[in-house]
Scaffold this active site. Sequence first.
Site, mmCIF file in Angstrom:
data_model
loop_
_atom_site.group_PDB
_atom_site.id
_atom_site.type_symbol
_atom_site.label_atom_id
_atom_site.label_comp_id
_atom_site.label_asym_id
_atom_site.label_seq_id
_atom_site.Cartn_x
_atom_site.Cartn_y
_atom_site.Cartn_z
ATOM 1 N N SER A 72 -35.194 -30.013 -10.017
ATOM 2 C CA SER A 72 -35.243 -28.665 -9.442
ATOM 3 C C SER A 72 -36.645 -28.108 -9.247
ATOM 4 O O SER A 72 -36.789 -27.039 -8.648
ATOM 5 C CB SER A 72 -34.414 -27.697 -10.294
ATOM 6 O OG SER A 72 -33.038 -27.897 -10.068
ATOM 7 N N SER A 120 -31.725 -21.379 -10.452
ATOM 8 C CA SER A 120 -31.792 -22.792 -10.082
ATOM 9 C C SER A 120 -30.477 -23.256 -9.451
ATOM 10 O O SER A 120 -29.923 -24.303 -9.812
ATOM 11 C CB SER A 120 -32.137 -23.661 -11.300
ATOM 12 O OG SER A 120 -32.806 -24.839 -10.889
#
Length: 267
Positions: A72, A120
Amino acid sequence: MKYSMKQIQIIISLLIIAASTIFSQDLEVRTDLKKYFDEYGHNGCFVLYDLKNDSYTKYNPEKCAERIIPASTFKIFNSLVGLETGAVKDEFEVFKWDSVKRFYDMWNQDLDMVKAFKYSGVWFYQELARRIGEEKMQRYISLNHYGNEDISGGIDRFWLDGGIRISADEQIEMLKKLYHNKLEFSQRSMDIVKRIMIYEQTDVYTIRAKTGWAIRVEDQVGWFVGYIEKGSDVYFFAINLQTKNPEEGFVSRKEITFKILKKLGVL
């Protein structure tokens, strides 16, 4: 003599280490920082770059040069490309949730880029990547020399379990270019991404950062990368760790980072 792909990658990593040593005015290797990783039973590395003094502090420099999947942390770059190509209008454009229940409750809602970056949100950035498309994504990956520049594995998966790889050293260099507005993106795109990257802000400092966690390749990999603005001082940091204990590693990547930053007098 023929070399395997793994041997070639190791050679490239060693050359990166040599280059960073040659072109930086100062490199301090801190073996004493190992205790912070040992405390949690992790293997990993840490890089700090002090902009004012043009100096690097590293733990496990060989590993700092090793390319691994960005997970991420790629949301920083994905955001830049999405904004630059118009795949998303701005950080407040809302993507409608597809009603698929995922294991993080905060993902199960409509999201804009501000929330998707903070939480995220994988599905948001997968949709963003699909809107960007392979051709444009590859163009910006290559223009900015992001890691190994390999987006194989699917346009909405290559940073999760596909071919892209980046080292902690390269994360630092990309963040430095973002800070100095030297990436191949418009000022508007870079300014927006800098705003959504704000992780913590006090009267003394501002931290802009992103975590990352990869669970489908090799050992489980944790990242925490970013930079700290503290008065006239700017410090760039990147940590990655490999662990077989994901529940602990998920939290400890940040805990280790803040312990090291305090040890080094940055915070």
